[in-house]
Design a protein around this motif. Structure first.
Motif, PDB file in Angstrom:
ATOM      1  N   ALA A   6       1.477  -0.958   0.198  1.00 57.70           N
ATOM      2  CA  ALA A   6      -0.433  -0.045  -0.063  1.00 57.70           C
ATOM      3  C   ALA A   6       1.105   0.755  -0.210  1.00 57.70           C
ATOM      4  O   ALA A   6       2.365   1.280   0.129  1.00 57.70           O
ATOM      5  N   GLY A   7       0.319   2.247  -0.262  1.00 56.91           N
ATOM      6  CA  GLY A   7       0.726   3.668  -0.536  1.00 56.91           C
ATOM      7  C   GLY A   7       1.692   3.771   1.108  1.00 56.91           C
ATOM      8  O   GLY A   7       1.472   3.248   1.783  1.00 56.91           O
ATOM      9  N   PRO A   8       2.575   4.995   1.149  1.00 53.48           N
ATOM     10  CA  PRO A   8       2.711   5.272   2.621  1.00 53.48           C
ATOM     11  C   PRO A   8       2.153   5.621   3.523  1.00 53.48           C
ATOM     12  O   PRO A   8       2.475   6.016   4.258  1.00 53.48           O
ATOM     13  N   GLU A   9       0.679   6.372   3.033  1.00 57.33           N
ATOM     14  CA  GLU A   9      -0.155   7.097   3.863  1.00 57.33           C
ATOM     15  C   GLU A   9      -0.906   5.927   4.444  1.00 57.33           C
ATOM     16  O   GLU A   9      -0.987   5.860   6.034  1.00 57.33           O
ATOM     17  N   ILE A  10      -0.696   4.815   3.944  1.00 56.14           N
ATOM     18  CA  ILE A  10      -1.728   3.913   4.335  1.00 56.14           C
ATOM     19  C   ILE A  10      -0.638   2.875   5.557  1.00 56.14           C
ATOM     20  O   ILE A  10      -1.056   2.217   6.322  1.00 56.14           O
ATOM     21  N   HIS A  34     -10.067  -1.966   8.238  1.00 56.91           N
ATOM     22  CA  HIS A  34     -11.621  -2.185   8.949  1.00 56.91           C
ATOM     23  C   HIS A  34     -11.730  -0.252   8.897  1.00 56.91           C
ATOM     24  O   HIS A  34     -12.867  -0.275   8.202  1.00 56.91           O
ATOM     25  N   LEU A  35     -10.980   0.801   8.832  1.00 55.89           N
ATOM     26  CA  LEU A  35     -11.266   1.897   8.680  1.00 55.89           C
ATOM     27  C   LEU A  35     -11.489   2.740   7.971  1.00 55.89           C
ATOM     28  O   LEU A  35     -12.839   3.712   7.302  1.00 55.89           O
ATOM     29  N   ILE A  36     -10.450   2.156   6.840  1.00 58.48           N
ATOM     30  CA  ILE A  36     -10.397   2.721   5.085  1.00 58.48           C
ATOM     31  C   ILE A  36     -12.040   2.040   5.138  1.00 58.48           C
ATOM     32  O   ILE A  36     -12.525   2.905   3.823  1.00 58.48           O
ATOM     33  N   ARG A  37     -12.626   0.591   5.345  1.00 56.12           N
ATOM     34  CA  ARG A  37     -13.957  -0.395   4.172  1.00 56.12           C
ATOM     35  C   ARG A  37     -14.451   1.104   5.443  1.00 56.12           C
ATOM     36  O   ARG A  37     -15.532   0.968   3.816  1.00 56.12           O
ATOM     37  N   LYS A  38     -14.597   1.064   5.706  1.00 57.17           N
ATOM     38  CA  LYS A  38     -16.330   2.142   6.842  1.00 57.17           C
ATOM     39  C   LYS A  38     -15.158   4.129   6.479  1.00 57.17           C
ATOM     40  O   LYS A  38     -15.883   4.256   8.394  1.00 57.17           O
ATOM     41  N   LEU A  42     -16.402   5.866   9.904  1.00 59.39           N
ATOM     42  CA  LEU A  42     -15.027   5.479  10.777  1.00 59.39           C
ATOM     43  C   LEU A  42     -14.503   6.251  10.904  1.00 59.39           C
ATOM     44  O   LEU A  42     -14.139   7.198  12.228  1.00 59.39           O
ATOM     45  N   LEU A  43     -13.649   6.007  10.170  1.00 62.33           N
ATOM     46  CA  LEU A  43     -12.341   6.933   9.888  1.00 62.33           C
ATOM     47  C   LEU A  43     -12.349   8.228   9.920  1.00 62.33           C
ATOM     48  O   LEU A  43     -11.698   8.922  10.589  1.00 62.33           O
TER      49      LEU A  43
END
Length: 201
Positions: A6-10, A34-38, A42-43
């Motif tokens: 994944a990219g540096p942010e993730i 999970h946070l990314i999916r929601k 959530l995120l």
């Protein structure tokens, strides 16, 4: 060496989550996914809540609790018994006692325990403020609610010595058989403490 997927942010999000207690690298990856999916549910709200917390959370100048006001909600509550102070090692311990609903007094957070091996001395803890609170008067009992570890008991003995010249009653939490505990599953130290501190039935 494993390649990044994944990219540096993730990757940064995963690394930061992995620093949280109870989360290792694998759990952090699952939490991040999970946070990314929601993202919407959530995120975003989590990021906003963390930004607000970062700006507004402060340490109570009286007891050492964390809150968004100073003095904290507990210290400012007039229904609390101001004559009793429960001394705890950490804010987590304070919150645990509050969840139990067992006390309606004031608290004092030490910020850790004395640990000569780790270089933690009296000046590194919030002991001076405790002595000051007792010296200001109005306190009749100090309950030492520290952990039953070597460092916790060392800290309790030190506080007892420091406050020995006052007229304040010093007590500690009972040690021994926990409610619902079975003797066969308890360690020898717990059983010994339970026998030594037995009470009338």
């Amino acid at each position: 060496m494993a390649e990044r997927v994944a990219g540096p942010e993730i990757e940064r999000l995963i690394q930061l989550l992995a620093r949280l207690p109870g989360l290792g690298p694998r759990s952090a990856r699952r939490a991040a996914l999970h946070l990314i999916r929601k993202r919407e549910e959530l995120l975003g709200p989590l990021a906003d809540a963390m930004q607000v917390a970062q700006q507004r959370v402060r340490t109570c100048s009286s007891c050492g609790n964390v809150d968004t006001i100073d003095p904290c909600t507990i210290c400012a509550d007039p229904r609390r018994d101001p004559t009793t102070i429960v001394v705890v090692e950490t804010v987590a311990d304070l919150w645990a006692l509050e969840r139990s609903g067992a006390v309606r007094s004031r608290y004092h957070v030490l910020g850790g325990t004395l640990s000569p091996l780790d270089g933690v001395g009296p000046d590194d803890l919030n002991i001076g403020m405790l002595v000051e609170r007792v010296a200001n008067g109005g306190v009749s009992e100090v309950i030492l609610a520290v952990n039953a570890t070597v460092d916790g008991q060392t800290t309790a003995h030190y506080i007892t010595d420091v406050l020995s010249h006052t007229n304040v009653k010093l007590t500690r939490l009972a040690h021994g058989v926990p409610v619902g505990g079975e003797l066969d599953y308890l360690d020898e130290g717990t059983l010994s403490a339970a026998i030594r501190q037995r009470t009338s039935f």
